[in-house]
Scaffold this active site. Structure first.
Site, PDB file in Angstrom:
ATOM      1  N   PRO A  10       0.871  -1.054  -0.086  1.00 47.27           N
ATOM      2  CA  PRO A  10      -0.028   0.021  -0.186  1.00 47.27           C
ATOM      3  C   PRO A  10       0.683   1.308   0.089  1.00 47.27           C
ATOM      4  O   PRO A  10       1.811   1.387   0.672  1.00 47.27           O
ATOM      5  CB  PRO A  10      -0.715   0.094   1.326  1.00 47.27           C
ATOM      6  CG  PRO A  10      -0.125  -1.013   2.198  1.00 47.27           C
ATOM      7  CD  PRO A  10       0.557  -2.017   1.194  1.00 47.27           C
ATOM      8  N   ASN A  11       0.385   2.232  -0.744  1.00 46.71           N
ATOM      9  CA  ASN A  11       0.701   3.475  -0.758  1.00 46.71           C
ATOM     10  C   ASN A  11       2.131   3.951  -1.561  1.00 46.71           C
ATOM     11  O   ASN A  11       2.627   4.819  -1.843  1.00 46.71           O
ATOM     12  CB  ASN A  11       1.064   4.133   0.586  1.00 46.71           C
ATOM     13  CG  ASN A  11      -0.160   4.207   1.592  1.00 46.71           C
ATOM     14  OD1 ASN A  11      -1.190   5.006   0.845  1.00 46.71           O
ATOM     15  ND2 ASN A  11      -0.394   3.616   2.596  1.00 46.71           N
ATOM     16  N   TYR A  23      11.060   8.915   1.468  1.00 47.50           N
ATOM     17  CA  TYR A  23      11.141   8.092   0.440  1.00 47.50           C
ATOM     18  C   TYR A  23      11.733   8.396  -0.971  1.00 47.50           C
ATOM     19  O   TYR A  23      11.953   7.534  -1.892  1.00 47.50           O
ATOM     20  CB  TYR A  23       9.623   7.486   0.118  1.00 47.50           C
ATOM     21  CG  TYR A  23       8.949   7.045   1.227  1.00 47.50           C
ATOM     22  CD1 TYR A  23       9.590   5.737   1.849  1.00 47.50           C
ATOM     23  CD2 TYR A  23       7.882   7.555   1.858  1.00 47.50           C
ATOM     24  CE1 TYR A  23       8.859   5.063   2.866  1.00 47.50           C
ATOM     25  CE2 TYR A  23       7.385   6.864   3.095  1.00 47.50           C
ATOM     26  CZ  TYR A  23       7.747   5.802   3.404  1.00 47.50           C
ATOM     27  OH  TYR A  23       7.089   5.201   4.442  1.00 47.50           O
ATOM     28  N   ASN A  74       8.203  -5.470  -1.144  1.00 44.32           N
ATOM     29  CA  ASN A  74       7.976  -4.383   0.018  1.00 44.32           C
ATOM     30  C   ASN A  74       6.528  -4.272   0.193  1.00 44.32           C
ATOM     31  O   ASN A  74       5.801  -3.680  -0.452  1.00 44.32           O
ATOM     32  CB  ASN A  74       8.644  -2.995  -0.885  1.00 44.32           C
ATOM     33  CG  ASN A  74       8.399  -1.996   0.089  1.00 44.32           C
ATOM     34  OD1 ASN A  74       7.880  -2.216   1.434  1.00 44.32           O
ATOM     35  ND2 ASN A  74       8.992  -0.677  -0.318  1.00 44.32           N
ATOM     36  N   ALA A  77       3.149  -0.935   4.610  1.00 47.39           N
ATOM     37  CA  ALA A  77       2.636  -0.782   6.124  1.00 47.39           C
ATOM     38  C   ALA A  77       2.215  -2.499   6.562  1.00 47.39           C
ATOM     39  O   ALA A  77       2.460  -2.722   7.744  1.00 47.39           O
ATOM     40  CB  ALA A  77       1.547  -0.067   6.126  1.00 47.39           C
ATOM     41  N   GLU A  98      12.707  -9.548   1.628  1.00 48.17           N
ATOM     42  CA  GLU A  98      11.780  -8.186   1.885  1.00 48.17           C
ATOM     43  C   GLU A  98      12.685  -7.106   1.729  1.00 48.17           C
ATOM     44  O   GLU A  98      13.877  -7.184   2.052  1.00 48.17           O
ATOM     45  CB  GLU A  98      11.585  -8.527   3.362  1.00 48.17           C
ATOM     46  CG  GLU A  98      10.923  -7.335   4.109  1.00 48.17           C
ATOM     47  CD  GLU A  98      10.887  -7.266   5.576  1.00 48.17           C
ATOM     48  OE1 GLU A  98      10.963  -8.490   6.205  1.00 48.17           O
ATOM     49  OE2 GLU A  98      10.543  -6.454   6.143  1.00 48.17           O
ATOM     50  N   HIS A 100      12.748  -2.578   1.999  1.00 49.92           N
ATOM     51  CA  HIS A 100      12.235  -1.320   2.121  1.00 49.92           C
ATOM     52  C   HIS A 100      13.242  -0.154   1.581  1.00 49.92           C
ATOM     53  O   HIS A 100      14.319  -0.454   1.846  1.00 49.92           O
ATOM     54  CB  HIS A 100      11.938  -1.144   3.842  1.00 49.92           C
ATOM     55  CG  HIS A 100      11.147  -2.126   4.277  1.00 49.92           C
ATOM     56  ND1 HIS A 100      10.012  -2.121   4.214  1.00 49.92           N
ATOM     57  CD2 HIS A 100      11.178  -3.347   4.980  1.00 49.92           C
ATOM     58  CE1 HIS A 100       9.313  -3.341   4.772  1.00 49.92           C
ATOM     59  NE2 HIS A 100      10.263  -4.071   5.294  1.00 49.92           N
ATOM     60  N   ARG A 107      13.360   4.478  12.369  1.00 48.61           N
ATOM     61  CA  ARG A 107      12.127   5.299  12.364  1.00 48.61           C
ATOM     62  C   ARG A 107      11.175   4.819  13.441  1.00 48.61           C
ATOM     63  O   ARG A 107      11.873   4.321  14.648  1.00 48.61           O
ATOM     64  CB  ARG A 107      11.497   4.977  10.904  1.00 48.61           C
ATOM     65  CG  ARG A 107      12.335   5.436   9.735  1.00 48.61           C
ATOM     66  CD  ARG A 107      11.630   5.167   8.595  1.00 48.61           C
ATOM     67  NE  ARG A 107      10.368   6.073   8.365  1.00 48.61           N
ATOM     68  CZ  ARG A 107       9.291   5.735   7.620  1.00 48.61           C
ATOM     69  NH1 ARG A 107       9.496   4.796   6.475  1.00 48.61           N
ATOM     70  NH2 ARG A 107       8.226   6.527   7.734  1.00 48.61           N
TER      71      ARG A 107
HETATM   72  C1  DQA Z   1       8.475   1.120   3.553  1.00 50.43           C
HETATM   73  C2  DQA Z   1       8.213   1.392   5.276  1.00 50.43           C
HETATM   74  C3  DQA Z   1       7.149   0.921   5.880  1.00 50.43           C
HETATM   75  O1  DQA Z   1       7.372   1.079   7.583  1.00 50.43           O
HETATM   76  C4  DQA Z   1       6.100   2.182   5.484  1.00 50.43           C
HETATM   77  O2  DQA Z   1       4.865   1.636   5.911  1.00 50.43           O
HETATM   78  C5  DQA Z   1       5.825   1.978   3.998  1.00 50.43           C
HETATM   79  C6  DQA Z   1       7.372   2.086   3.086  1.00 50.43           C
HETATM   80  C7  DQA Z   1       9.599   1.508   2.903  1.00 50.43           C
HETATM   81  O3  DQA Z   1       9.770   0.990   1.551  1.00 50.43           O
HETATM   82  O4  DQA Z   1      10.453   2.092   3.421  1.00 50.43           O
HETATM   83  O5  DQA Z   1       5.064   2.191   3.306  1.00 50.43           O
HETATM   84  O6  DQA Z   1       8.037  -0.321   3.456  1.00 50.43           O
END
Ligand code: DQA
Length: 152
Positions: A10-11, A23, A74, A77, A98, A100, A107
């Site tokens: 998501p996002n 980001y 990735n 959340a 995994e 990120h 964080r």
């Molecule tokens: C993320 C880190 C996560 O905590 C966050 O919710 C994201 C992006 C990253 O790529 O840094 O949406 O996965």
């Protein structure tokens, strides 16, 4: 040909405009373009997907795992919340890495926990889009090692 599915949660569709201080400015399309070029050099058949829905992400993982494809994920959340995603990786037998963009350990405390890390081969975080590139390289090597019958 080795198949790898790059799955985004998501996002991540908002990358480029989403909290650029955290980001960066690269969009998800930029990341996809660079990974496709890298996959071409490595001889990997790449599938690249994004969804904002947890159930759809679970479906993507199942599809990849059951097809014997590697998973570069990735989970955004859902990394920190989704037992269903963890069970999908374990249940489908997917070889997963995994990734990120941000260094989640630098964080908020709730980002320090990953429910999927225990069922992934490894975790790469904090390198921006390079996290994906490093992850693809690592996963390709793991998959090559797994299919190399000369190994003990
Ligand atoms: C993320 C880190 C996560 O905590 C966050 O919710 C994201 C992006 C990253 O790529 O840094 O949406 O996965």
């Amino acid at each position: 040909m080795t198949a790898i599915h790059v799955l985004n949660g998501p996002n991540l569709n908002l990358l480029g405009r989403r909290e650029p201080g955290i980001y960066g400015s690269a969009t998800l399309a930029d990341i996809e373009r660079d990974l496709r070029a890298q996959a071409g050099r490595l001889g990997i058949d790449l599938t690249f997907r994004q969804t904002n829905a947890e159930g759809e992400l679970v479906g993507f993982v199942q599809e990849a795992g059951l097809a014997g494809a590697g998973v570069l994920i990735n989970a955004a959340a859902y990394t920190h919340t989704s037992v269903a995603l963890r069970d999908a990786i374990a249940g489908s037998g997917a070889l997963a890495v995994e990734v990120h963009l941000s260094n989640v350990h630098a964080r908020e405390a709730f980002r320090h926990v990953s429910l999927i890390a225990p069922v992934c081969a490894g975790v790469i975080c904090g390198f921006g889009p390079m996290s994906y590139s490093l992850g693809l390289d690592a996963l390709a090597r793991l998959m090559a090692g797994r299919s190399d019958t000369t190994q003990p």
